[in-house]
Design a protein around this motif. Structure first.
Motif, short mmCIF file in Angstrom:
data_model
loop_
_atom_site.label_atom_id
_atom_site.label_comp_id
_atom_site.label_asym_id
_atom_site.label_seq_id
_atom_site.Cartn_x
_atom_site.Cartn_y
_atom_site.Cartn_z
N ALA A 33 1.01 -1.17 -0.01
CA ALA A 33 0.01 -0.03 -0.07
C ALA A 33 0.88 0.97 -0.17
O ALA A 33 0.77 2.14 -0.79
N GLY A 34 1.68 1.24 0.74
CA GLY A 34 2.67 2.52 1.08
C GLY A 34 3.28 2.67 -0.23
O GLY A 34 3.68 3.70 -0.69
N SER A 35 4.04 1.69 -0.56
CA SER A 35 5.03 1.60 -1.64
C SER A 35 4.23 2.21 -3.16
O SER A 35 4.74 2.94 -3.94
N THR A 36 3.17 1.71 -3.32
CA THR A 36 2.18 2.20 -4.40
C THR A 36 1.75 3.58 -4.29
O THR A 36 1.58 4.17 -5.43
N GLY B 169 -5.10 0.59 3.39
CA GLY B 169 -4.74 -0.89 3.39
C GLY B 169 -5.06 -1.64 4.84
O GLY B 169 -6.07 -1.17 5.48
N ASP B 170 -4.29 -2.52 5.10
CA ASP B 170 -4.38 -3.05 6.49
C ASP B 170 -4.16 -2.12 7.62
O ASP B 170 -4.83 -2.58 8.57
N ALA B 171 -3.91 -1.04 7.55
CA ALA B 171 -3.70 -0.28 8.57
C ALA B 171 -5.31 0.28 8.95
O ALA B 171 -5.43 0.67 10.04
N PHE B 172 -6.07 0.26 8.03
CA PHE B 172 -7.53 0.58 8.21
C PHE B 172 -8.48 -0.61 8.66
O PHE B 172 -8.97 -0.61 9.48
N ASP C 187 -7.26 -6.12 -3.88
CA ASP C 187 -8.16 -5.10 -4.56
C ASP C 187 -8.42 -3.79 -3.64
O ASP C 187 -8.59 -2.84 -3.86
N LYS C 188 -8.44 -4.38 -2.23
CA LYS C 188 -8.73 -3.07 -1.44
C LYS C 188 -7.42 -1.95 -1.42
O LYS C 188 -7.53 -0.76 -1.30
N VAL C 189 -6.30 -2.71 -1.49
CA VAL C 189 -5.06 -1.83 -1.41
C VAL C 189 -5.08 -0.87 -2.78
O VAL C 189 -4.87 0.47 -2.54
N PHE C 190 -5.39 -1.33 -3.83
CA PHE C 190 -5.24 -0.65 -5.11
C PHE C 190 -6.46 0.30 -5.07
O PHE C 190 -6.47 1.43 -5.63
N THR C 191 -7.53 -0.11 -4.60
CA THR C 191 -8.85 0.82 -4.41
C THR C 191 -8.33 1.94 -3.51
O THR C 191 -8.52 2.93 -3.96
N ASP C 192 -7.98 1.62 -2.49
CA ASP C 192 -7.54 2.67 -1.34
C ASP C 192 -6.53 3.59 -1.90
O ASP C 192 -6.92 4.87 -1.90
#
Length: 406
Positions: A14-17, A280-283, A295-300
């Motif tokens: 998530a952070g790198s993207t 991402g997983d932080a949420f 999908d959740k990561v890319f959506t966020d």
């Protein structure tokens, strides 16, 4: 003190993207992560399906990352030891650390990466101050929390994690190879559970480079003796939870390290604050077996970095009301709701014995079987296939009546 528009805490997927997307948009960004190279861990090992791929392409970095993956092209669907369907597939296999490192390689040079830990964050409606383990301080308009399971910083800000389903599922990753032959007959395979007593959702087999990778998803307690058996005698353990698998794929051996990762389902509270946003997983955590995590990561990332952050930076301040527009984004909320629903549905359809869930299991099985029959029939009747059959028949007939054969 360094100054920037955005500080991203955490350099996983998530952070790198997010850093790559913001950097390509020319937004001043600093990425904070203690590791120069992301280390191996059992997480997403493939990108697959139209929603994930569509989101990934919308981030703008898919073209740079996908060459590092392995495309299978076709996925065999099986259950009860029988092949149900052969589906065209767009599954891109890649180990999680290789995926993160490939994304990091796509981050523009204008994004600075600091290899340290964020130890504290002071927030306000205007600017935020992040203190690092090396003593540095960074002033930013917005802090993006993408530090996954590390809850320490979030707890300091009054953000709490609430587990809604402890040890919801267990993911198991391993390499698998055929015995007595060079390769498996299938390019990739998804093998679904046979009986509820086995507490197994499915096994997915897919190529990464020149090896076949296996991801198995089960619903068991963290201290279940079967997990010890999986570490010690993995072939016997896999036979025990999928008894008819060997009949379909032949003899096999499981090689290398067996990675086992229990996953809790959790949500966050107290996150609607000025100056800080969670992705991402932080949420919130997805169930790995449901296939919704990537999908959740890319959506966020896509919604936050391509829509909301540019809008927020266009005006002064970084109030809680501004941040709320991301959490209330209908695309994000739909994705979050779908991920949670799929997590509980997959668990129930795998292990529940009620009449409703029995009916749903058979409906899924018959639906997949029907799709396979339709696909095979359509392929046989396709104009190209029919034309090829006719040409082969004509060629055969011509050969038979050639004077040399009389």
């Amino acid at each position: 003190m360094r100054h920037t528009d955005i500080v991203i805490v955490g350099g996983g997927l998530a952070g790198s993207t997010a850093a790559a997307v913001l950097g390509r948009a020319g937004i001043s960004t600093i990425l904070i992560d203690p590791h120069q190279v992301h280390s191996p861990e059992l997480r997403c090992e493939k990108i697959s399906g139209r929603p994930q791929l569509d989101r990934f392409f919308r981030t703008g970095i898919a073209e740079a990352v996908l060459p590092a993956t392995t495309l299978d092209g076709e996925n065999w669907i099986a259950r009860f030891g029988f092949l149900i369907d052969k589906k065209p597939s767009q599954q891109y296999g890649i180990m999680y650390d290789a995926l993160v490192n490939a994304v990091r390689a796509a981050i523009p040079s204008g994004v600075e990466t600091i290899h340290a830990k964020a130890t504290s964050i002071a927030t306000s409606a205007e600017r935020q101050t992040v203190t690092l383990s090396n003593g540095e301080e960074i002033s930013a308009r917005l802090v993006v929390m993408a530090n996954g399971l590390n809850v320490g910083l979030r707890e300091k800000l009054g953000i709490q994690r609430h587990v809604i389903s402890p040890c919801h599922s267990i993911s198991i990753g391993f390499d698998i190879a055929p015995v007595g032959r060079a390769a498996f007959a299938f390019p990739a395979m998804t093998y679904f559970s046979e009986r509820t007593v086995h507490r197994t959702a499915y096994l997915t087999l897919f190529p990464i480079g020149d090896r076949m990778r296996g991801n198995l998803f089960v619903y068991r307690a963290a201290d279940d003796p079967w997990l010890r058996q999986m570490r010690r005698t993995p072939e016997q353990a896999l036979d025990a939870c999928l008894p008819k698998l060997r009949r379909l794929i032949g003899d096999y051996t499981i090689n290398g390290d067996i990675k086992i990762r229990p996953a809790d389902l959790y949500v966050s509270s107290g996150y609607r604050q000025a100056g800080v946003v969670l992705i991402g997983d932080a949420f919130a955590s997805p169930c790995p077996g449901s296939g919704t995590g990537t999908d959740k990561v890319f959506t966020d990332v896509e919604r936050l970095c391509r829509v909301h952050i540019p809008n927020w930076l266009a005006t002064s301040g970084m109030s809680a009301d501004k941040i709320a527009t991301f959490y209330d984004d209908p695309v994000k909320t739909t994705c979050d709701i779908r991920a949670t629903a799929k997590a509980f549905t997959l668990r129930s359809v795998t292990i529940d014995d009620g009449l409703v869930w029995q009916a749903r299991r058979w409906a899924r099985f018959l639906g997949r079987l029907g799709e396979g029959i339709v696909r095979r029939t359509r392929d046989r009747l396709s104009p190209r296939r029919v034309t090829g059959d006719i040409m082969r028949s004509v060629a055969t007939a011509t050969t038979r009546v050639h004077p040399e054969n009389l």
